[in-house]
Each structure stands twice: as structure tokens, then as C-alpha cells.
Design a protein around this motif. Structure first.
Motif, PDB file in Angstrom:
ATOM      1  N   ARG A  91     -51.989  19.738 -24.423  1.00 46.71           N
ATOM      2  CA  ARG A  91     -52.422  19.123 -25.677  1.00 46.71           C
ATOM      3  C   ARG A  91     -52.330  17.604 -25.639  1.00 46.71           C
ATOM      4  NH1 ARG A  91     -55.183  23.085 -28.340  1.00 46.71           N
ATOM      5  NH2 ARG A  91     -53.970  24.995 -28.425  1.00 46.71           N
ATOM      6  N   GLY A  92     -52.071  17.052 -24.448  1.00 50.45           N
ATOM      7  CA  GLY A  92     -52.002  15.601 -24.340  1.00 50.45           C
ATOM      8  C   GLY A  92     -50.586  15.064 -24.451  1.00 50.45           C
ATOM      9  N   PRO A  93     -50.436  13.724 -24.456  1.00 50.30           N
ATOM     10  CA  PRO A  93     -49.119  13.085 -24.505  1.00 50.30           C
ATOM     11  C   PRO A  93     -48.357  13.428 -25.781  1.00 50.30           C
ATOM     12  CG  PRO A  93     -50.827  11.512 -23.898  1.00 50.30           C
ATOM     13  CD  PRO A  93     -51.533  12.745 -24.356  1.00 50.30           C
ATOM     14  N   LEU A  94     -47.041  13.427 -25.686  1.00 45.62           N
ATOM     15  CA  LEU A  94     -46.183  13.791 -26.813  1.00 45.62           C
ATOM     16  C   LEU A  94     -46.464  12.952 -28.043  1.00 45.62           C
ATOM     17  CD1 LEU A  94     -43.767  15.548 -27.736  1.00 45.62           C
ATOM     18  CD2 LEU A  94     -42.270  13.685 -26.984  1.00 45.62           C
ATOM     19  N   ARG A  95     -46.676  11.660 -27.856  1.00 48.51           N
ATOM     20  CA  ARG A  95     -46.866  10.765 -29.011  1.00 48.51           C
ATOM     21  C   ARG A  95     -48.147  11.063 -29.777  1.00 48.51           C
ATOM     22  NH1 ARG A  95     -48.231   8.006 -24.466  1.00 48.51           N
ATOM     23  NH2 ARG A  95     -50.251   6.926 -24.419  1.00 48.51           N
ATOM     24  N   GLU A  96     -49.055  11.809 -29.155  1.00 49.03           N
ATOM     25  CA  GLU A  96     -50.333  12.123 -29.805  1.00 49.03           C
ATOM     26  C   GLU A  96     -50.365  13.531 -30.394  1.00 49.03           C
ATOM     27  OE1 GLU A  96     -53.404  11.475 -26.958  1.00 49.03           O
ATOM     28  OE2 GLU A  96     -52.863   9.363 -26.613  1.00 49.03           O
ATOM     29  N   LEU A  97     -49.278  14.299 -30.226  1.00 52.10           N
ATOM     30  CA  LEU A  97     -49.272  15.682 -30.677  1.00 52.10           C
ATOM     31  C   LEU A  97     -49.092  15.791 -32.182  1.00 52.10           C
ATOM     32  CD1 LEU A  97     -47.048  17.621 -28.118  1.00 52.10           C
ATOM     33  CD2 LEU A  97     -49.529  17.506 -28.233  1.00 52.10           C
ATOM     34  N   SER A  98     -49.868  16.674 -32.791  1.00 53.79           N
ATOM     35  CA  SER A  98     -49.646  17.034 -34.183  1.00 53.79           C
ATOM     36  C   SER A  98     -48.648  18.188 -34.236  1.00 53.79           C
ATOM     37  CB  SER A  98     -50.960  17.475 -34.829  1.00 53.79           C
ATOM     38  OG  SER A  98     -51.415  18.696 -34.248  1.00 53.79           O
ATOM     39  N   ASP A  99     -48.145  18.486 -35.418  1.00 49.38           N
ATOM     40  CA  ASP A  99     -47.257  19.635 -35.575  1.00 49.38           C
ATOM     41  C   ASP A  99     -47.952  20.913 -35.117  1.00 49.38           C
ATOM     42  OD1 ASP A  99     -45.393  17.926 -36.590  1.00 49.38           O
ATOM     43  OD2 ASP A  99     -45.598  18.577 -38.679  1.00 49.38           O
ATOM     44  N   GLN A 100     -49.241  21.040 -35.445  1.00 50.00           N
ATOM     45  CA  GLN A 100     -49.993  22.231 -35.067  1.00 50.00           C
ATOM     46  C   GLN A 100     -50.143  22.326 -33.555  1.00 50.00           C
ATOM     47  OE1 GLN A 100     -50.840  24.640 -37.046  1.00 50.00           O
ATOM     48  NE2 GLN A 100     -51.901  25.861 -35.500  1.00 50.00           N
ATOM     49  N   ASP A 101     -50.380  21.182 -32.899  1.00 54.30           N
ATOM     50  CA  ASP A 101     -50.474  21.172 -31.434  1.00 54.30           C
ATOM     51  C   ASP A 101     -49.191  21.718 -30.817  1.00 54.30           C
ATOM     52  OD1 ASP A 101     -53.026  20.102 -31.341  1.00 54.30           O
ATOM     53  OD2 ASP A 101     -52.301  18.029 -31.312  1.00 54.30           O
ATOM     54  N   TRP A 102     -48.059  21.240 -31.328  1.00 49.29           N
ATOM     55  CA  TRP A 102     -46.765  21.677 -30.785  1.00 49.29           C
ATOM     56  C   TRP A 102     -46.565  23.171 -30.993  1.00 49.29           C
ATOM     57  CZ3 TRP A 102     -42.983  19.921 -27.708  1.00 49.29           C
ATOM     58  CH2 TRP A 102     -41.770  20.619 -27.706  1.00 49.29           C
ATOM     59  N   GLY A 107     -44.756  27.312 -29.450  1.00 46.46           N
ATOM     60  CA  GLY A 107     -44.442  28.505 -30.230  1.00 46.46           C
ATOM     61  C   GLY A 107     -45.346  29.674 -29.934  1.00 46.46           C
ATOM     62  N   GLY A 108     -46.629  29.410 -29.665  1.00 40.93           N
ATOM     63  CA  GLY A 108     -47.580  30.485 -29.422  1.00 40.93           C
ATOM     64  C   GLY A 108     -47.204  31.375 -28.248  1.00 40.93           C
ATOM     65  N   PRO A 109     -47.000  30.804 -27.053  1.00 39.38           N
ATOM     66  CA  PRO A 109     -46.635  31.641 -25.901  1.00 39.38           C
ATOM     67  C   PRO A 109     -45.324  32.391 -26.099  1.00 39.38           C
ATOM     68  CG  PRO A 109     -47.392  29.489 -25.174  1.00 39.38           C
ATOM     69  CD  PRO A 109     -47.248  29.401 -26.660  1.00 39.38           C
ATOM     70  N   LEU A 110     -44.323  31.725 -26.681  1.00 39.03           N
ATOM     71  CA  LEU A 110     -43.031  32.371 -26.868  1.00 39.03           C
ATOM     72  C   LEU A 110     -43.134  33.532 -27.851  1.00 39.03           C
ATOM     73  CD1 LEU A 110     -40.665  29.256 -26.988  1.00 39.03           C
ATOM     74  CD2 LEU A 110     -41.078  30.812 -25.078  1.00 39.03           C
ATOM     75  N   ARG A 111     -43.892  33.332 -28.924  1.00 38.67           N
ATOM     76  CA  ARG A 111     -44.028  34.414 -29.899  1.00 38.67           C
ATOM     77  C   ARG A 111     -44.766  35.612 -29.293  1.00 38.67           C
ATOM     78  NH1 ARG A 111     -43.503  36.430 -34.716  1.00 38.67           N
ATOM     79  NH2 ARG A 111     -45.174  37.703 -35.599  1.00 38.67           N
ATOM     80  N   GLY A 112     -45.811  35.352 -28.531  1.00 36.54           N
ATOM     81  CA  GLY A 112     -46.545  36.446 -27.924  1.00 36.54           C
ATOM     82  C   GLY A 112     -45.663  37.314 -27.041  1.00 36.54           C
TER      83      GLY A 112
END
Length: 235
Positions: A91-102, A107-112
Motif C-alpha cells: 500500500r506504499g510508504p507508511l506516511r502515506e497509509l490511510s487507516d483503511q489501507d492499514w 488486519g485482512g490477512p490475519l482475520r482471514g
């Protein structure tokens, strides 16, 4: 353990791992959101002579996974193997991440993995044992996503160790297969290395690890993070 349930098998190493399980003598249920994207995987499994079914399911949705499991049990039988194939999400560099990106990247892979693992535990206990595997192809190398992918890998490792401890009395093992910690960008390496399993030496070694961990000889191997080196090659 003649039935395997696999997620993340639309392409690449996840697809190759599904075929390897079929070659190992298993019928395979492939779970995913897009049937067309899994058509080639299903075809390759069918060519081994084993049965295969695609089941449409969002693996982060507990209800959808429970329904998928019901269909798998009805059409193929009780799954003795669960293989979750988790790829890198950039999703790109940390400083450019939105909450949804994070949330999507971590969260997506771990929840799956949590949802699918929880779904198969009771059936595996009733059936006298099973194998839960995570194929975590998430090494980031020097890419901006490396930090996030290391969080995913660490989370998967911790969750799998917890599963291993809780499920040991029931004959269920849980293990992670992951790139060696010192491995660099897998995408570039895969393009350069050539060979089996998605074109990389890492992939070839990871597929061999899948075959070993679902076999009878690995019945006492649980809670392990099996690091496969980029230099691993078939003899």
C-alpha cells in the motif's frame, strides 16, 4: 486426510500449492471471491485426477466460511488439511497509509486465517486430527511494504503457535511456511531465478515444505515457522 481446503489459490505459489496437494493424493476445495480467477487452478487440479470444487466465499466473513465448509463437507468430505496462502499487500510508504489501507494490509490477512482456522477446528477434532498450514509469501525486501508485511508474518507466527499449543491434545498440528528472514524482494528474485513453483527457488522449497508438513512423517511437528531460503533448490 484426503480432503484439503485452500485459500489464496488464484495464482502464483498458492495455485501451485493447491496442485501439489492434489498430486499428494488429496481432493481440494478452493475458496475465494472470484471463480473466474481460480479457473486455471481448478483445471490444473482436475488434471491430476483428483476432485476439485471452487467455493465462493469471503474468507474474512465467518458466516460465508461456515457455509463454504458445509459445502466442502457435502461434496468432498471432511477436510483434514487447511492451507491458507497469504501474499504481500503493498500500500506504499507508511506516511502515506490511510487507516483503511492499514486495515486491509494487516488486519485482512490475519482475520482471514483466524476465521478459516476457527471454522475447521471442531470438525478436525471430531475427525481425530488434522493439519493447519499458513504459506506466508510476504517478504518485503526493500519495498515500502516491508514493515507491514513483517507485521503480518509476526502475527501469523504468533497465532499459529497459539493454535499449535491449544490443539496438540487433539492431534492437530499448525505451522507456518515463510521466506527466510534474510531473503530480499521475492518478486525480483522469482523473475531472475527460473524453475518450478511460480518461477522461484523459494517457491520450489516452500512447496516441498507443504508436502512434508501434511504428511504422516510430520505428525509431531507443530508450532513451527519453517523458513525457506531463496537459495533452496531441488536436487
Amino acid at each position: 486426510m484426503a480432503v484439503a481446503m485452500v485459500t489464496g489459490a488464484a495464482q502464483g505459489i498458492g495455485a501451485d500449492a493447491s496442485v501439489r496437494l492434489a498430486e499428494h493424493g488429496m481432493d481440494v476445495a478452493v475458496l475465494g471471491a472470484d471463480e473466474a480467477a481460480h479457473a486455471d487452478t481448478v483445471r490444473r487440479i482436475a488434471e491430476t485426477g483428483r476432485r476439485c470444487v471452487f467455493v465462493a466465499a469471503d474468507v474474512a466473513d465467518a458466516g460465508a466460511v461456515d457455509l463454504a465448509l458445509t459445502r466442502v463437507r457435502s461434496e468432498l468430505g471432511e477436510p483434514g488439511v487447511l492451507l491458507n496462502c497469504v501474499g504481500a499487500v503493498d500500500r506504499g510508504p507508511l506516511r502515506e497509509l490511510s487507516d483503511q489501507d492499514w486495515t486491509e494490509a494487516v488486519g485482512g490477512p490475519l482475520r482471514g486465517v483466524f476465521v478459516t482456522s476457527r471454522a475447521v477446528v471442531d470438525p478436525m477434532i471430531k475427525n481425530g486430527g488434522g493439519r493447519i498450514l499458513v504459506l506466508a509469501d510476504v517478504a518485503g525486501g526493500d519495498r515500502p511494504s516491508a514493515a507491514r508485511n513483517s507485521v503480518v508474518e509476526t502475527g501469523l507466527a504468533g497465532f499459529t503457535r497459539t493454535l499449535a499449543m491449544e490443539l496438540r491434545p487433539f492431534g492437530i498440528t499448525a505451522n507456518v511456511i515463510a521466506p527466510e528472514a534474510s531473503a530480499t524482494d521475492l518478486t525480483a528474485a522469482a523473475a531472475a531465478a527460473g524453475g518450478a513453483g511460480g518461477g522461484s527457488a523459494y517457491a520450489a522449497g516452500a512447496l516441498d515444505a507443504v508436502r512434508f508438513l501434511v504428511g504422516a512423517e510430520a505428525s509431531a511437528v507443530s508450532g513451527q515457522i519453517v523458513h525457506v531460503a531463496m537459495t533452496a533448490r531441488r536436487p
